[in-house]
Design a protein around this motif. Structure first.
Motif, short mmCIF file in Angstrom:
data_model
loop_
_atom_site.label_atom_id
_atom_site.label_comp_id
_atom_site.label_asym_id
_atom_site.label_seq_id
_atom_site.Cartn_x
_atom_site.Cartn_y
_atom_site.Cartn_z
N THR A 109 13.77 68.27 27.53
CA THR A 109 15.19 68.47 27.84
C THR A 109 15.90 67.12 27.92
O THR A 109 17.00 66.95 27.37
N GLN A 159 15.00 64.40 26.47
CA GLN A 159 15.06 63.88 25.09
C GLN A 159 16.26 64.49 24.36
O GLN A 159 17.05 63.77 23.74
N ALA A 160 16.40 65.79 24.42
CA ALA A 160 17.50 66.47 23.72
C ALA A 160 18.86 66.02 24.25
O ALA A 160 19.78 65.76 23.47
N VAL A 161 18.97 65.91 25.56
CA VAL A 161 20.24 65.48 26.17
C VAL A 161 20.55 64.03 25.76
O VAL A 161 21.69 63.70 25.42
N LEU A 197 19.47 62.33 23.06
CA LEU A 197 19.81 62.25 21.64
C LEU A 197 21.21 62.80 21.39
O LEU A 197 21.98 62.23 20.60
N ASN A 198 21.56 63.88 22.07
CA ASN A 198 22.89 64.46 21.93
C ASN A 198 23.96 63.47 22.43
O ASN A 198 25.01 63.30 21.80
N GLU A 199 23.68 62.82 23.54
CA GLU A 199 24.61 61.85 24.11
C GLU A 199 24.81 60.66 23.16
O GLU A 199 25.95 60.23 22.93
N ASN A 201 24.34 60.55 19.88
CA ASN A 201 25.07 60.99 18.68
C ASN A 201 26.54 61.28 18.98
O ASN A 201 27.42 60.96 18.17
N ALA A 202 26.82 61.85 20.13
CA ALA A 202 28.21 62.12 20.50
C ALA A 202 28.98 60.81 20.69
O ALA A 202 30.13 60.69 20.24
N GLN A 246 29.61 59.33 17.21
CA GLN A 246 30.68 60.04 16.50
C GLN A 246 32.04 59.72 17.09
O GLN A 246 33.03 59.63 16.37
N ILE A 266 17.42 55.99 18.96
CA ILE A 266 16.95 57.37 18.72
C ILE A 266 15.47 57.36 18.39
O ILE A 266 14.69 58.17 18.93
#
Length: 176
Positions: free
Chosen positions: A87, A89-91, A93-95, A97-98, A101, A126
């Protein structure tokens, strides 16, 4: 007065008026050129100030981006009590990338080489997170993943986040 004398007077008046207008133009020609040159310089200076402001904002935003994706800051900011490794890791990576962007348009205002370093730093961050997860059992906690990443960071001779921030500061210094 006959027609020939009338035409002669009209031509004389027209020539005299034309000569006077031409002489007046010659007298103020330099002033007109100076006025338009100053006006053009003022507009160019205003455009330069606007572009400089946009470039400085870009460097400010990218400084914040580098600080926010630095694992030392990212993992502390995202950590929640009892969060599992996958979890986190996913959070994370999402942070990352966000954030990337959100700041992608800043590449318009900075040096291309600097943007390439920013993009590589994001990609390396990443990869570092993904590599840390691959070496741990799936049931490990987010704390275990964080420890592994921070331990990896402590083994790096030169902190890439500090180097990138230093490069951003040098780029800004070149503008002045």
């Amino acid at each position: 007065m006959n027609l020939n004398q009338l035409i002669l007077h009209i031509v004389a008046i027209a020539l005299g008026g034309s000569f006077t207008a031409y002489m007046g133009y010659l007298l103020i020609k330099g002033d007109l050129q100076e006025y338009f040159k100053l006006k053009a310089d003022k507009n160019q200076n205003k455009d330069h100030q606007t572009i400089l402001s946009l470039r400085l904002q870009a460097y400010e935003r990218l400084t914040i981006f580098v600080d926010r994706i630095n694992p030392a800051n990212l993992l502390i900011r995202l950590h929640q009590q009892g969060i599992d490794m996958l979890t986190l890791q996913a959070v994370a990576l999402n942070e990352i990338n966000a954030e990337y962007q959100h700041n992608i348009t800043q590449q318009l205002y900075i040096d291309a080489a600097t943007w390439n370093v920013i993009r590589k730093l994001k990609d390396d961050t990443i990869a570092m997170i993904n590599n840390a997860v691959h070496g741990l059992a799936e049931d490990k906690s987010g704390v275990d993943m964080s420890k592994r990443i921070l331990q990896h960071m402590s083994n790096i001779d030169e902190n890439p986040y500090e180097l990138t921030l230093s490069m951003l500061r040098k780029d800004v210094a070149k503008m002045f």
